[in-house]
Design a protein around this motif. Structure first.
Motif, short mmCIF file in Angstrom:
data_model
loop_
_atom_site.label_atom_id
_atom_site.label_comp_id
_atom_site.label_asym_id
_atom_site.label_seq_id
_atom_site.Cartn_x
_atom_site.Cartn_y
_atom_site.Cartn_z
N TYR A 5 -17.70 -6.26 23.06
CA TYR A 5 -17.95 -5.34 24.18
C TYR A 5 -19.07 -5.86 25.08
N GLU A 6 -20.09 -6.45 24.49
CA GLU A 6 -21.20 -6.97 25.28
C GLU A 6 -20.72 -8.06 26.25
N HIS A 7 -19.84 -8.92 25.78
CA HIS A 7 -19.42 -10.08 26.57
C HIS A 7 -18.03 -9.91 27.19
N GLY A 8 -17.38 -8.77 26.94
CA GLY A 8 -16.05 -8.56 27.50
C GLY A 8 -15.00 -9.49 26.93
N LYS A 9 -15.08 -9.78 25.63
CA LYS A 9 -14.12 -10.68 24.98
C LYS A 9 -13.04 -9.85 24.29
N GLY A 10 -11.88 -9.77 24.90
CA GLY A 10 -10.76 -9.03 24.33
C GLY A 10 -10.79 -7.54 24.60
N ASN A 31 -5.20 -17.65 23.46
CA ASN A 31 -5.29 -18.39 22.21
C ASN A 31 -6.71 -18.26 21.67
N ASN A 32 -6.85 -17.64 20.50
CA ASN A 32 -8.16 -17.42 19.90
C ASN A 32 -8.46 -18.43 18.81
N LYS A 40 -18.50 -4.48 12.79
CA LYS A 40 -19.08 -3.63 13.85
C LYS A 40 -19.98 -4.48 14.76
N PHE A 41 -20.76 -5.36 14.15
CA PHE A 41 -21.63 -6.24 14.93
C PHE A 41 -20.79 -7.13 15.84
N GLU A 42 -19.76 -7.75 15.29
CA GLU A 42 -18.92 -8.66 16.08
C GLU A 42 -18.16 -7.90 17.17
N LEU A 43 -17.72 -6.67 16.86
CA LEU A 43 -17.05 -5.86 17.87
C LEU A 43 -18.05 -5.50 18.99
N LYS A 67 -8.66 -19.78 13.17
CA LYS A 67 -8.34 -18.66 14.05
C LYS A 67 -9.51 -17.70 14.06
N GLU A 68 -10.03 -17.42 15.26
CA GLU A 68 -11.07 -16.42 15.41
C GLU A 68 -10.42 -15.05 15.38
N LYS A 69 -11.16 -14.06 14.93
CA LYS A 69 -10.64 -12.71 14.95
C LYS A 69 -10.68 -12.16 16.36
N SER A 70 -9.75 -11.30 16.65
CA SER A 70 -9.71 -10.65 17.95
C SER A 70 -10.55 -9.37 17.89
N ALA A 71 -10.84 -8.82 19.05
CA ALA A 71 -11.57 -7.55 19.12
C ALA A 71 -10.80 -6.47 18.35
#
Length: 140
Positions: free
Chosen positions: A44-49, A2-3, A37-40, A18-22
């Motif tokens: 990747y930095e934090h392993g979220k999605g 659940n995001n 791109k920044f959020e993606l 609702k937060e966006k998913s990866a």
């Protein structure tokens, strides 16, 4: 997974946001959305999605940092020189190099990115550069 999360609004009302998913960020990033791109990169930095991948995060952060359309990200306050999310990406790259998370990591490369972030308005980079000069880390 659940995001979503609830935000408390005035008078006790709540709004479900609702937060966006990866995956959503990846789609927007492919369309040229530099903030996506920044959020993606953060995903990747934090392993979220997505699996945690500092190299992929760094590639995305470099694209953000080298974006030509810097005016798009300039703070609305005319007295403020900050450029967000570019300075955030630049600062993150500095930390990656400082922590040895990238194959060619050196403190000198970290300082280069911290200086760029500092020039774009990052307060964190200001303090990081004080630390670098105080302790002679990556500077002469």
């Amino acid at each position: 997974m659940n995001n979503s999360f609830e935000m408390i609004m005035p008078l006790g009302t709540t709004v479900n946001i609702k937060e966006k998913s990866a995956e959503d960020y990846a789609k927007d990033a492919e369309l040229g959305d530099i903030e996506a791109k920044f959020e993606l990169g953060r995903c990747y930095e934090h392993g979220k999605g997505v699996p945690q991948d500092y190299i992929k995060a760094a590639e995305l952060y470099i694209e953000v940092a080298e974006c030509e359309n810097r005016e798009k990200f300039t703070c609305s306050d005319p007295e403020c020189p900050c450029v967000y999310p570019q300075y955030e990406a630049e600062y993150a790259l500095g930390t990656f190099y400082e922590r040895g998370l990238l194959p060619d990591s050196t403190m000198e490369k970290a300082v280069e990115w911290y200086l760029r972030a500092q020039n774009d308005g990052s307060n964190e980079a200001d303090w990081k550069m004080v630390e670098c000069y105080l302790f002679g880390k990556g500077v002469e």
